[in-house]
Write an enzyme that holds these catalytic residues in place. Structure first.
Site, PDB file in Angstrom:
ATOM      1  N   GLU A 210       7.307   0.719  -2.750  1.00 55.54           N
ATOM      2  CA  GLU A 210       6.827   1.651  -1.736  1.00 55.54           C
ATOM      3  C   GLU A 210       7.009   1.016  -0.363  1.00 55.54           C
ATOM      4  O   GLU A 210       7.436  -0.125  -0.245  1.00 55.54           O
ATOM      5  CB  GLU A 210       5.376   2.051  -2.004  1.00 55.54           C
ATOM      6  N   HIS A 248      -2.789   2.670   0.027  1.00 56.61           N
ATOM      7  CA  HIS A 248      -2.741   1.255  -0.335  1.00 56.61           C
ATOM      8  C   HIS A 248      -2.787   0.421   0.948  1.00 56.61           C
ATOM      9  O   HIS A 248      -2.097   0.744   1.922  1.00 56.61           O
ATOM     10  CB  HIS A 248      -1.447   0.922  -1.076  1.00 56.61           C
TER      11      HIS A 248
END
Lengths: 289, 373
Positions: A210, A248
């Site tokens: 990511e 996150h």
């Protein structure tokens, strides 16, 4: 075969009597994981579910049961302390599920783990599963099937999505590892790629990255130089704006680095087949196998 | 969590770092009174969580108290990058000889706090890093020993030839390193660190970002949060235990897990749509979180369709379904809703939705295609 965990894994669960710990302890036991001990300070001497002895400290648990792997479900405020304790007690592999550990705590825990010769997976990760053999963490066992695809990911539910695609198309997994979404983690893509490359039962690797940081770029370099097995990759966060943390703690684009486009280009340049969407995983693997 | 400049300056001052005087005003009259006390020229600075304040007109030099009042009334209430200015900091205009940069971030590659200094200060440090990287000096600090005196002094000499100034800068760096661990900062920077005509070294402007994970154990830092300086829908989301970030599109997205949420936004774009937001309902399943998520999304007039993408693990499909049904009893949804629900308690969840007249899909691509159609 598999990587990191298998039937020989002897697991101690730190926080076994807590809300999350007890729930997932039962799930792991049902899956067939060899849970040999639990730790909750003050509850030493009890037995969990009539089968697993509970100890006050990890050191006592290791002494009595020869546990070699630990999984941590304790609250964030004491999770770094649990990592220190596991590493200090001779545990070889520590998996920290806990989310929300202050990053500065990890700046101190990581060198300690390294000095003690232990390995940490996570924190803020779903753990790992070697389908049919052992599961440590929270990945749902029913979406996985045994097979030859190694999966490594920074995410939780996105991993489930991709593993689900694999399983429903008859592509089982050797091991699925969730390395965690925090900026400071114990095990990175390169560690996992290296383990999968060395594992004779893994035929191909799926890596799910990511935005944020440069782990995926380093992984791409490693694949180019050291990995002979086919690798298929995905990068989440193509539509993420710079400077905003996407859930996150590690998923943030700062300046011009860490963007999805940059990472996808690095993967492609290293010969990794890059998915545009999760559903591409099966056709891309079929092309490469 | 970002702190305001004035809050960051207070923290530095408490830790013994020389910071010039400055006071906060919320009205033009207050700004005038402060300027009068200081006498002479002052600088009036917008206190807002956005970079580029100067370019946006949020920093003004004012010659005297009346000019300060005028500057404050121009800045207070203005909008910088979507955020309204509610406070200004009034500081005496300093005579500056040189401007440097000192900052500490936690670096993911070295897994250590990294001290970054540059003699090219006063400007965007990322610009310096991009254009003249040789002007940046970096040191990864071993957290077991902290920033050692000789390391700090070497970096002090990277900024100043004069030994007194180099020592003063080194002292500031060590104190700044202390601030990072004392307040739980993920970033602490002084930009610019200035020298004045009398040779002293001072922190003229400061920026501190706190690691959100530190706030629970540091109530005194958490109390510094200025809710009025944040986007209202993001405040509502945080209070409901959701992670929400507003974007420019019209497809409202509600997903469990950050990675899947990003992948869902990406897929919306892949099929020709534009996501209206990032929204992660998190791992634990609580119908109330889903209700809060729907309330936030439906209050945005730009949202034309709402897309749920739930892959149940810890999150249970029946909890999410119950949340959607409860929300429809509480307020009108106004826009179409497309639901993808699979994983833990998928059957129970779909049954609940169908009883309430909703359709549910199990395939992510199908759901996104429907939402953007």
């Amino acid at each position: 075969m598999s990587v990191f965990i298998d039937k020989s894994t002897r697991l101690v669960i730190q926080g076994i009597t807590g809300r999350d710990g007890s729930f997932h302890a039962k799930q792991m036991m049902e899956y067939g994981t060899n849970v040999v001990a639990g730790v909750t300070p003050g509850k030493g001497g009890q037995t969990f579910e009539g089968a697993v002895p509970v100890f006050n400290t990890v050191a006592e648990a290791v002494h009595a049961t020869e546990a070699n792997t630990s999984v941590i479900y304790v609250p964030a405020a004491v999770a770094a302390s649990a990592i220190f304790e596991a590493a200090d007690s001779g545990i070889e592999l520590i998996i920290c599920i806990t989310e929300g550990i202050p990053v500065l705590d990890m700046t101190r825990a990581l060198p300690f783990v390294h000095e003690r010769g232990a390995h940490l997976i996570g924190p803020n990760c779903p753990g790992l599963i070697s389908p049919g053999q052992s599961k440590v963490g929270i990945i749902p066992g029913n979406i996985c099937t045994p097979g030859k695809i190694g999966v490594v990911s920074r995410s939780g539910t996105l991993t489930y999505e991709i593993v689900h695609q694999l399983s429903t198309h008859g592509m089982g997994q050797s091991t699925c590892v969730g390395i965690g979404g925090d900026p400071l983690i114990g095990t990175n893509f390169v560690h996992c790629l290296s383990a999968f490359e060395a594992d004779p039962e893994t035929a191909a690797i799926v890596m799910i990255g990511e935005i944020g940081g440069t782990d995926e770029q380093q992984a791409a370099e490693f694949v180019k130089e050291k990995v002979k097995k086919p690798v298929v990759g995905f990068i989440a966060g193509q539509t993420a704006p710079p400077g905003r943390r996407m859930g996150h703690a590690g998923a943030i684009i700062s300046g011009s680095s860490g963007t999805a486009a940059e990472k996808m280009a690095a993967l492609a340049k290293a010969g990794i087949s890059v998915m545009k969407r999760p559903a591409d995983v099966v056709p891309l693997l079929k092309e490469r196998l | 969590m970002n702190l305001h400049e004035y809050q960051a300056r207070d923290i530095l001052r408490k830790h013994g770092i020389p910071v010039p005087p400055g006071e906060v005003a919320t009205t033009p009259a207050e700004a005038r009174a402060i300027a009068e006390r200081f006498g002479g020229k002052v600088v009036v600075k917008a206190q807002v969580h956005a970079g580029g304040r100067g370019k946006a007109g949020g920093v003004k030099l004012a010659d005297g108290a009346d000019a300060a009042k005028a500057a404050a009334s121009a800045i207070l209430g203005m909008t910088i990058k979507g955020l309204t200015v509610h406070k200004v900091l009034v500081v005496p205009a300093a005579e500056i000889v040189s401007e440097s940069y000192v900052g500490i971030i936690v670096d993911r590659a070295s897994q250590r706090p990294v001290l970054i200094v540059s003699a090219a200060g006063g400007i965007d440090i990322e610009e310096v890093a991009a254009k003249t990287p040789e002007q940046l000096h970096r040191l990864a600090v071993d957290p077991r020993y902290g920033l050692l005196p000789h390391q700090a002094l070497a970096l002090g000499f990277a900024l100043y030839r004069d030994v007194k100034q180099a020592r003063a800068a080194a002292d500031i760096m060590q104190k700044l390193y202390g601030v990072v661990y004392a307040v739980g900062a993920s970033l602490a920077e002084i930009n610019p660190l200035v020298t004045t005509p009398d040779g002293s070294v001072q922190a003229l402007d400061a920026k501190i970002s706190i690691d959100d994970n530190e706030l629970e154990r540091r109530p005194e830092i958490a109390a510094l949060r200025d809710v009025s300086a944040e986007a209202p829908e993001e405040v509502a989301a945080r209070e409901a235990g959701l992670t929400f970030i507003k974007l420019d599109g019209d497809v409202g997205c509600c997903v469990n897990g950050a990675g899947l949420a990003m992948a869902t936004m990406d897929l919306v774009k892949y099929y020709g749509g534009q996501p209206a937001n990032f929204l992660d309902i998190g791992g634990s399943s609580n119908p109330q979180k889903v209700v809060a998520a729907l309330r936030i999304m439906t209050s945005d007039p730009r949202v034309k369709v709402i897309l749920f993408n739930i892959f149940g693990g810890i999150t249970r499909g029946d909890d999410v379904a119950n949340g959607i049904v409860q929300a429809t009893h509480a307020f009108p949804l106004k826009v179409p809703i497309v639901i993808r629900l699979t994983g833990t308690n998928e059957k129970e969840g779909i049954a609940i939705l169908e009883r309430a007249g909703f359709k549910a899909l199990t395939d992510m691509d199908e759901a996104v295609k429907q939402a953007v159609a």
